[in-house]
Enzyme design. Structure first.
Site, PDB file in Angstrom:
ATOM      1  CG  ASP A  86     -12.452   8.082  -9.826  1.00  0.00           C
ATOM      2  OD1 ASP A  86     -13.227   7.281  -9.258  1.00  0.00           O
ATOM      3  OD2 ASP A  86     -12.146   9.179  -9.334  1.00  0.00           O
ATOM      4  CB  ILE A  87     -12.009   2.781  -8.088  1.00  0.00           C
ATOM      5  CG1 ILE A  87     -12.221   3.678  -6.869  1.00  0.00           C
ATOM      6  CG2 ILE A  87     -10.552   2.356  -8.216  1.00  0.00           C
ATOM      7  CD1 ILE A  87     -12.048   2.960  -5.550  1.00  0.00           C
ATOM      8  CG  ASN A  89     -13.499  17.631  -5.591  1.00  0.00           C
ATOM      9  OD1 ASN A  89     -14.031  18.466  -6.314  1.00  0.00           O
ATOM     10  ND2 ASN A  89     -13.681  16.338  -5.759  1.00  0.00           N
ATOM     11  CD  GLN A  91      -8.831  17.388  -0.301  1.00  0.00           C
ATOM     12  OE1 GLN A  91      -9.014  18.548   0.085  1.00  0.00           O
ATOM     13  NE2 GLN A  91      -7.637  16.867  -0.470  1.00  0.00           N
ATOM     14  CB  SER A  92     -13.701  11.709  -0.472  1.00  0.00           C
ATOM     15  OG  SER A  92     -13.269  11.334  -1.761  1.00  0.00           O
ATOM     16  CG  HIS A 147      -7.407  13.643  -5.844  1.00  0.00           C
ATOM     17  ND1 HIS A 147      -7.399  13.913  -4.484  1.00  0.00           N
ATOM     18  CD2 HIS A 147      -8.696  13.369  -6.154  1.00  0.00           C
ATOM     19  CE1 HIS A 147      -8.630  13.808  -4.009  1.00  0.00           C
ATOM     20  NE2 HIS A 147      -9.441  13.485  -5.012  1.00  0.00           N
ATOM     21  CG  LEU A 148      -6.218  17.580 -12.538  1.00  0.00           C
ATOM     22  CD1 LEU A 148      -6.904  18.902 -12.207  1.00  0.00           C
ATOM     23  CD2 LEU A 148      -5.068  17.809 -13.510  1.00  0.00           C
ATOM     24  CG  HIS A 149     -11.516  14.360  -9.774  1.00  0.00           C
ATOM     25  ND1 HIS A 149     -12.040  13.104  -9.573  1.00  0.00           N
ATOM     26  CD2 HIS A 149     -11.292  14.888  -8.543  1.00  0.00           C
ATOM     27  CE1 HIS A 149     -12.138  12.884  -8.271  1.00  0.00           C
ATOM     28  NE2 HIS A 149     -11.692  13.954  -7.625  1.00  0.00           N
TER      29      HIS A 149
END
Length: 126
Positions: free
Chosen positions: A43-44, A99, A106-107, A112-114
């Site tokens: 993740d950035i 999310n 959710q952005s 996507h799975l964190h």
């Protein structure tokens, strides 16, 4: 964290996403794992000492619109997340999060799975 909430409140499904560009290698990412079905990368904007994402190469904007035939792919994301967590030394545990929608934070409208670890996670999370 407030910045991520602000992004989630204005993000909308539809169109290309940053994840599509990462999948197509149009923008760089610190890739951990890749196969024909998914991609895992750091993740950035990490929220834990170890924080990476696992995304399907097939575009699915949200969990709420996933179809029954996406079941195997979505399960695959979790298995890849587990394997990457082990490879990254998260042997004391980790958290997996998806999310959903603006209230869920959710952005980016590409499922996507964190996977977060490397410290004690707290409950409740948000």
């Amino acid at each position: 964290m407030a910045d991520e909430i602000a992004k989630a409140q204005v993000a909308r499904p539809g169109g290309d996403t940053i994840f599509g560009k990462i999948i197509r290698k149009e923008i760089p990412a610190k890739i951990i794992f890749e196969d024909d079905r998914c991609l895992a990368f750091h993740d950035i904007s990490p929220q834990a000492p170890t924080h990476f994402l696992v995304i399907p190469k097939k575009h699915i904007s949200q969990i709420s619109v996933a179809e029954d035939d996406n079941e195997s792919l979505l399960g695959h994301l979790m298995i890849v997340g587990k394997k990457c967590a082990a490879d990254l030394g998260l042997n004391k545990g980790y958290r997996m999060v998806v999310n959903e929608g603006s209230d869920g934070g959710q952005s980016v409208y590409h499922v996507h799975l964190h996977v977060l670890g490397g410290r004690q996670m707290h409950w409740p999370p948000g």
